[in-house]
Design a protein around this motif. Structure first.
Motif, PDB file in Angstrom:
ATOM      1  N   TYR A  56      54.167   0.418  31.486  1.00 23.60           N
ATOM      2  CA  TYR A  56      53.316  -0.469  32.284  1.00 23.60           C
ATOM      3  C   TYR A  56      53.914  -0.810  33.643  1.00 23.60           C
ATOM      4  O   TYR A  56      53.290  -1.499  34.435  1.00 23.60           O
ATOM      5  N   ASP A  57      55.135  -0.344  33.939  1.00 27.32           N
ATOM      6  CA  ASP A  57      55.720  -0.632  35.245  1.00 27.32           C
ATOM      7  C   ASP A  57      56.672   0.481  35.652  1.00 27.32           C
ATOM      8  O   ASP A  57      56.989   1.376  34.860  1.00 27.32           O
ATOM      9  N   THR A  67      60.776   9.705  42.896  1.00 27.93           N
ATOM     10  CA  THR A  67      60.924  10.231  41.539  1.00 27.93           C
ATOM     11  C   THR A  67      59.840   9.719  40.599  1.00 27.93           C
ATOM     12  O   THR A  67      59.606  10.300  39.544  1.00 27.93           O
ATOM     13  N   LYS A  68      59.187   8.622  40.964  1.00 27.06           N
ATOM     14  CA  LYS A  68      58.081   8.067  40.179  1.00 27.06           C
ATOM     15  C   LYS A  68      56.957   7.696  41.138  1.00 27.06           C
ATOM     16  O   LYS A  68      57.172   7.580  42.358  1.00 27.06           O
ATOM     17  N   SER A  69      55.770   7.502  40.599  1.00 24.88           N
ATOM     18  CA  SER A  69      54.642   7.149  41.469  1.00 24.88           C
ATOM     19  C   SER A  69      53.724   6.154  40.778  1.00 24.88           C
ATOM     20  O   SER A  69      53.688   6.053  39.551  1.00 24.88           O
ATOM     21  N   THR A  70      52.993   5.417  41.582  1.00 21.23           N
ATOM     22  CA  THR A  70      51.962   4.497  41.117  1.00 21.23           C
ATOM     23  C   THR A  70      51.038   4.210  42.288  1.00 21.23           C
ATOM     24  O   THR A  70      51.461   4.261  43.455  1.00 21.23           O
ATOM     25  N   LYS A  71      49.793   3.919  41.980  1.00 22.55           N
ATOM     26  CA  LYS A  71      48.840   3.564  43.030  1.00 22.55           C
ATOM     27  C   LYS A  71      48.994   2.114  43.473  1.00 22.55           C
ATOM     28  O   LYS A  71      48.487   1.728  44.526  1.00 22.55           O
ATOM     29  N   LEU A  72      49.690   1.324  42.672  1.00 19.99           N
ATOM     30  CA  LEU A  72      49.750  -0.123  42.904  1.00 19.99           C
ATOM     31  C   LEU A  72      51.070  -0.509  43.575  1.00 19.99           C
ATOM     32  O   LEU A  72      51.978  -1.046  42.946  1.00 19.99           O
ATOM     33  N   THR A  73      51.160  -0.237  44.868  1.00 18.31           N
ATOM     34  CA  THR A  73      52.400  -0.519  45.600  1.00 18.31           C
ATOM     35  C   THR A  73      52.237  -1.652  46.613  1.00 18.31           C
ATOM     36  O   THR A  73      53.111  -1.868  47.439  1.00 18.31           O
ATOM     37  N   ARG A  74      51.131  -2.374  46.537  1.00 22.53           N
ATOM     38  CA  ARG A  74      50.899  -3.441  47.515  1.00 22.53           C
ATOM     39  C   ARG A  74      51.639  -4.729  47.177  1.00 22.53           C
ATOM     40  O   ARG A  74      51.808  -5.588  48.028  1.00 22.53           O
ATOM     41  N   SER A  88      52.316   0.028  36.820  1.00 14.84           N
ATOM     42  CA  SER A  88      51.974   1.454  36.751  1.00 14.84           C
ATOM     43  C   SER A  88      51.372   1.791  35.392  1.00 14.84           C
ATOM     44  O   SER A  88      51.315   0.948  34.491  1.00 14.84           O
ATOM     45  N   GLU A  89      50.919   3.026  35.241  1.00 17.00           N
ATOM     46  CA  GLU A  89      50.373   3.586  34.007  1.00 17.00           C
ATOM     47  C   GLU A  89      49.333   2.663  33.353  1.00 17.00           C
ATOM     48  O   GLU A  89      48.229   2.545  33.837  1.00 17.00           O
ATOM     49  N   LEU A  90      49.694   1.987  32.257  1.00 15.20           N
ATOM     50  CA  LEU A  90      48.739   1.087  31.604  1.00 15.20           C
ATOM     51  C   LEU A  90      48.209   0.062  32.594  1.00 15.20           C
ATOM     52  O   LEU A  90      47.011  -0.250  32.605  1.00 15.20           O
ATOM     53  N   LYS A 238      54.005 -11.273  34.043  1.00 14.07           N
ATOM     54  CA  LYS A 238      54.118 -11.058  35.487  1.00 14.07           C
ATOM     55  C   LYS A 238      53.067 -10.066  35.979  1.00 14.07           C
ATOM     56  O   LYS A 238      52.489 -10.231  37.060  1.00 14.07           O
ATOM     57  N   ILE A 239      52.817  -9.028  35.198  1.00 13.16           N
ATOM     58  CA  ILE A 239      51.805  -8.034  35.583  1.00 13.16           C
ATOM     59  C   ILE A 239      50.418  -8.664  35.612  1.00 13.16           C
ATOM     60  O   ILE A 239      49.632  -8.432  36.541  1.00 13.16           O
ATOM     61  N   LEU A 240      50.116  -9.487  34.617  1.00 11.64           N
ATOM     62  CA  LEU A 240      48.802 -10.127  34.565  1.00 11.64           C
ATOM     63  C   LEU A 240      48.641 -11.184  35.657  1.00 11.64           C
ATOM     64  O   LEU A 240      47.516 -11.573  35.984  1.00 11.64           O
ATOM     65  N   GLU A 241      49.743 -11.641  36.223  1.00 12.92           N
ATOM     66  CA  GLU A 241      49.683 -12.501  37.405  1.00 12.92           C
ATOM     67  C   GLU A 241      49.498 -11.664  38.667  1.00 12.92           C
ATOM     68  O   GLU A 241      48.792 -12.056  39.597  1.00 12.92           O
ATOM     69  N   THR A 242      50.132 -10.487  38.684  1.00  9.67           N
ATOM     70  CA  THR A 242      50.163  -9.652  39.884  1.00  9.67           C
ATOM     71  C   THR A 242      48.855  -8.910  40.131  1.00  9.67           C
ATOM     72  O   THR A 242      48.393  -8.819  41.277  1.00  9.67           O
TER      73      THR A 242
END
Length: 249
Positions: A56-57, A67-74, A88-90, A238-242
């Motif tokens: 999830y991160d 080396t890793k990627s995610t669309k959520l970099t803001r 990331s991912e989930l 933290k993810i559910l806050e972000t």
């Protein structure tokens, strides 16, 4: 994990072969131990399911190094280990479900509040040791024991998928760590009939669609991660806050 958005659905395209964190296995019932098989030699049938280990991160440093990627970099958050992380991912799937209004902000707020209240964690589950008879091999005496590392199955999900949590010993530290898997039976893939009774060829893919009928699976995954350990609990909160903050930007 590659996915596209089409008609307010999230479509996952998963290669029909064993690679990375995805393994195709077979078992006779939902609580059996699954055995991996070669998709190029064996055939897909009703005993087949995909076991996917999903995170999830991702550390910000890994994204910056490429080396890793995610669309959520803001926006990043600080993980339980003190490192800067991006969702990331989930979390990416969950974010898309929010933007498509498959999951509302109110539901996210209620979910965060529920997970904040968790007091029992899976990694606190006791590990039992069974002692067996003594035995001698090649003139050397041994005493045999069996260490039971439990696996938890959440089968009350939708579309006959299930969430599994396997308790495993940590390789380079003391204690145990819970590994969370999302398991998709062959029949749950949108294009299962294309490969049923066949072996896979290069380029073959299975399609799994997340929509209003089964989006709660993402919520269940967050709940299970949130109770996997106190460390996971911190990160999921933290993810559910972000995620809502990213949407509001």
């Amino acid at each position: 994990m590659k996915f596209t958005i089409k008609e307010k659905n999230i479509q996952l395209a998963i290669p029909a072969n064993n690679a990375g964190e995805f393994r195709f296995k077979k078992r006779k019932n939902r609580l059996d131990f699954g055995k991996t098989f070669s998709t190029r030699e064996g055939t897909f049938d009703d005993q087949t399911y995909l076991e996917g280990q999903i995170g999830y991160d991702v550390p910000v440093n890994d994204v910056e190094k490429g080396t890793k990627s995610t669309k959520l970099t803001r926006k990043h958050f600080i993980g339980s280990n003190g490192k800067k992380k991006y969702p990331s991912e989930l979390s990416e799937l969950f974010y898309e479900a929010m933007t498509l209004e498959l999951i509302s902000k109110k539901e996210v707020a209620n979910l965060r509040k529920e997970i904040e209240g968790y007091k029992s964690f899976i990694d606190e589950k006791a590990i039992s040791v069974e002692r067996h008879a003594k035995l001698t091999l090649n003139g050397i005496n041994f005493e045999e024991t069996s260490i039971k590392l439990p696996t938890l199955y959440m089968i009350e999900t939708l579309d006959e998928t299930q969430i599994e949590v396997s308790i495993q010993k940590q390789q380079y530290a003391s204690g145990v760590q819970p590994m969370v898997y999302f398991c998709i039976p062959l029949k749950a893939f949108n294009n299962a009939s294309d490969l049923r009774g066949k072996s896979s060829n290069p380029g073959d893919k299975f399609v799994y669609i997340i929509n209003t009928a089964n989006v709660l699976n993402l919520v269940y995954m967050m709940k299970v991660f949130g109770m996997a350990s106190k460390r996971h609990n911190h990160d999921v909160i933290k993810i559910l806050e972000t995620l809502p903050e990213i949407i509001d930007r």
